[in-house]
Design an enzyme around this catalytic site. Structure first.
Site, PDB file in Angstrom:
ATOM      1  N   ASP A  36       0.836  -1.209   0.000  1.00  0.00           N
ATOM      2  CA  ASP A  36       0.000   0.000   0.000  1.00  0.00           C
ATOM      3  C   ASP A  36       0.872   1.260   0.000  1.00  0.00           C
ATOM      4  O   ASP A  36       0.351   2.371   0.006  1.00  0.00           O
ATOM      5  CB  ASP A  36      -0.904   0.030   1.245  1.00  0.00           C
ATOM      6  CG  ASP A  36      -2.127  -0.859   1.092  1.00  0.00           C
ATOM      7  OD1 ASP A  36      -2.288  -1.425  -0.003  1.00  0.00           O
ATOM      8  OD2 ASP A  36      -2.897  -0.994   2.052  1.00  0.00           O
ATOM      9  N   ASP A 294      -8.402  28.242 -39.645  1.00  0.00           N
ATOM     10  CA  ASP A 294      -7.887  26.995 -39.065  1.00  0.00           C
ATOM     11  C   ASP A 294      -8.930  26.346 -38.172  1.00  0.00           C
ATOM     12  O   ASP A 294      -9.163  25.140 -38.227  1.00  0.00           O
ATOM     13  CB  ASP A 294      -6.629  27.267 -38.227  1.00  0.00           C
ATOM     14  CG  ASP A 294      -5.399  27.422 -39.104  1.00  0.00           C
ATOM     15  OD1 ASP A 294      -5.418  26.860 -40.205  1.00  0.00           O
ATOM     16  OD2 ASP A 294      -4.447  28.094 -38.683  1.00  0.00           O
ATOM     17  N   GLY A 429      -5.701  17.418 -41.857  1.00  0.00           N
ATOM     18  CA  GLY A 429      -5.911  17.173 -43.274  1.00  0.00           C
ATOM     19  C   GLY A 429      -5.499  15.811 -43.765  1.00  0.00           C
ATOM     20  O   GLY A 429      -5.971  14.785 -43.304  1.00  0.00           O
ATOM     21  N   MET A 430      -4.563  15.812 -44.710  1.00  0.00           N
ATOM     22  CA  MET A 430      -4.146  14.572 -45.378  1.00  0.00           C
ATOM     23  C   MET A 430      -2.851  14.030 -44.795  1.00  0.00           C
ATOM     24  O   MET A 430      -2.150  13.252 -45.444  1.00  0.00           O
ATOM     25  CB  MET A 430      -3.953  14.860 -46.879  1.00  0.00           C
ATOM     26  CG  MET A 430      -5.187  15.381 -47.568  1.00  0.00           C
ATOM     27  SD  MET A 430      -6.346  14.052 -47.875  1.00  0.00           S
ATOM     28  CE  MET A 430      -5.657  13.360 -49.359  1.00  0.00           C
TER      29      MET A 430
END
Length: 508
Positions: A36, A294, A429-430
């Site tokens: 503990d 953005d 995005g990509m």
């Protein structure tokens, strides 16, 4: 009692130890079996503290079970009192040692006869409460003890400070970005012309607690720690409590306006509207960014939020209200305060989840396929398995979320940090697709398991090869649709043919 290999909020003694070790010159003695006692490691490793953790374990072993604990516990308290000279020693059992049903109050009274410092038994029911509730209770207990002590001695200061002043209540060790938030709150108070009377418990001396009633108001930035103390001070001394979390542009402004109302009611004459306006328009970048192209790219994107009440509620509001992101569901593991959470977030998300089961959360994330997750360390792991980006916004957290650089979540600088975190959490995005086209570093294999253990499907070699040809940004969706198709049709193995059939079925 249930066996858990992941807990969002730890057991009660962790909350007590977090509060005790946040104070200056306070020592904690934990009456517990070995196993503990992981708090010492957790504190020194995670929050990167320079000092040794002031916690001693009074080990419950076979000798203790045979003879009783009194002698050992009292010896440990008096020895630490002589060695460390602490102002206060807090004794806490754990849920394990509570099973012994010993009279620890009696041990404390015995030790107090010899100890030069104060000795206190943490008044916490270890079976009924978790880390957050126990921390709140322990802080209240320590504050009440020293205020009552000063009152008996006639040392309680009269009246308020000459200038408007504040107690910041709830900054503690192992808290989520607590030190940075504290710095930002002090800066905010300085801008508003308000003195900081005290910050508790982090870095405070117990001898300063008698001065808490001198403040004009108490600010409780986190709902999980400090409310009991603030309510006690309001009841005893009439000190107003402000519990609006200054996170995000809207809530920070609301908090400042509430401060203005509270101190003007006590004789000050301030108007913070110009300050709010300047900070919102020119200092904080968040309001400007939320109107930029953005941020408009994020409008309508799906996100899920999970964490403690304070951070999950604040982030849900910021995502929905300030950035136009669609929060599919928001959740908290603070089941004891579920009504407040529902009231705060129900109008900003489609669904509210209240649970401590990480498996349920993982399945809920897999079900809705969000563009981003905002959660704890566990949700970060889930996100990695599902290939969904995750921003960590609440404890429990790992070492990378105790940053060395300045990263507050509260105040106007906090709005900038949160905006960055949100924007950077979404895949841009990509990005994935371009990495694959140009042979970037993205060579990871497709993850073919669901979140819940024991998936009943397996992918063949040609099926995986075909899946790998699909662009990364839609691959996860194609994989899940194919697996659903295979289950519906009773296929056990997913080959290239099954993938084509699934594509046609979806197309049809």
């Amino acid at each position: 009692m249930k066996l858990a290999y992941w807990m969002y909020a730890g057991p009660a003694h962790i909350g007590t130890l977090r509060v005790a070790t946040s104070f200056k010159n306070v020592h904690a003695i934990m009456h517990a079996p070995l196993g503990d006692d992981y708090f010492n490691v957790m504190r020194s490793m995670l929050s990167r503290e320079r000092d040794f953790t002031p916690v001693t374990t009074s080990v419950v072993d076979r000798h203790v079970l045979a003879r009783g604990s009194q002698e050992k516990v009292v010896d440990n308290i008096t020895r630490k009192d002589a060695e460390e000279r602490p102002d206060l020693i807090v004794l806490t059992p754990t849920c394990t040692s509570s099973i012994l049903q010993e009279d620890l109050e009696n041990f404390v009274e015995r030790a107090q006869l010899e100890a030069k410092g104060d000795v206190l038994l943490a008044d916490v029911n270890h079976y009924r409460v978790n880390e957050l509730q126990a921390g709140d209770r322990t802080l209240h207990q320590i504050v009440q003890y020293y205020i009552e002590k000063a009152r008996k001695k006639g040392e309680l200061p009269e009246g308020k400070t000459a200038k408007p002043s504040v107690n910041i209540i709830g900054i503690s060790t192992l808290g989520f970005h607590n030190n940075h938030d504290c710095t930002e709150l002090k800066r905010l108070m300085a801008d508003l012309g308000i003195e900081v009377n005290a910050v508790i418990p982090e870095g405070a001396s117990v001898h300063e607690l008698k001065n808490l009633p001198r403040a004009w108001f108490n600010l409780v930035p986190y709902r999980e720690l400090g409310l009991m103390t603030a309510n006690y001070l309001e009841k005893e001394f009439g000190t107003p409590c402000i519990d609006i979390v200054p996170m995000g542009v809207v809530e920070t402004a609301r908090c400042i306006r509430k401060i203005q109302e509270v101190i003007n009611a006590q004789g000050a004459d301030v108007n913070y509207e110009d300050y709010i306006n300047e900070q919102t328009l020119y200092v904080s970048q968040a309001a400007w960014f939320s109107r930029s192209i953005d941020c408009q790219n994020l409008t309508g994107k799906k996100a899920v939020v999970f964490g403690d009440n304070t951070h999950a509620a604040a982030l849900t509001k910021i995502l929905s209200r300030e950035m136009g992101i669609h929060v599919v569901w928001a959740g908290t593991y603070c089941k004891y305060d579920a009504d407040w959470f529902r009231e705060q977030v129900s109008e900003y998300c489609d669904e509210v989840l209240i649970t401590e089961d990480h498996g349920e959360i993982g399945d809920a994330i897999a079900r809705v396929e969000p563009s981003a997750i905002f959660g704890t360390q566990m949700e970060r792991h889930v996100g990695k398995r599902l290939d969904i980006p995750c921003g960590v916004i609440a404890a429990p957290i790992h070492v990378q979320n105790f940053p060395i650089g300045y990263k507050p979540f509260l105040g106007y600088e906090g709005t900038n940090q949160i905006t960055d975190l949100i924007y950077n959490s979404f895949t841009l995005g990509m990005e994935d697709h371009l990495l694959e086209i140009f042979g970037g570093h993205d060579t990871k294999e497709v993850i073919t398991k669901g979140i819940s253990a024991g998936s009943d499907l397996s992918w063949t070699k040609d099926g995986l090869a075909e899946l790998n040809k699909i662009p990364g940004f839609v691959r996860g969706k194609v994989k899940r649709n194919t697996e659903k198709f295979a289950r519906d049709r009773g296929f056990k193995d997913i080959s290239a043919e099954v993938l084509y059939a699934a594509k046609e079925a979806v197309g049809a």
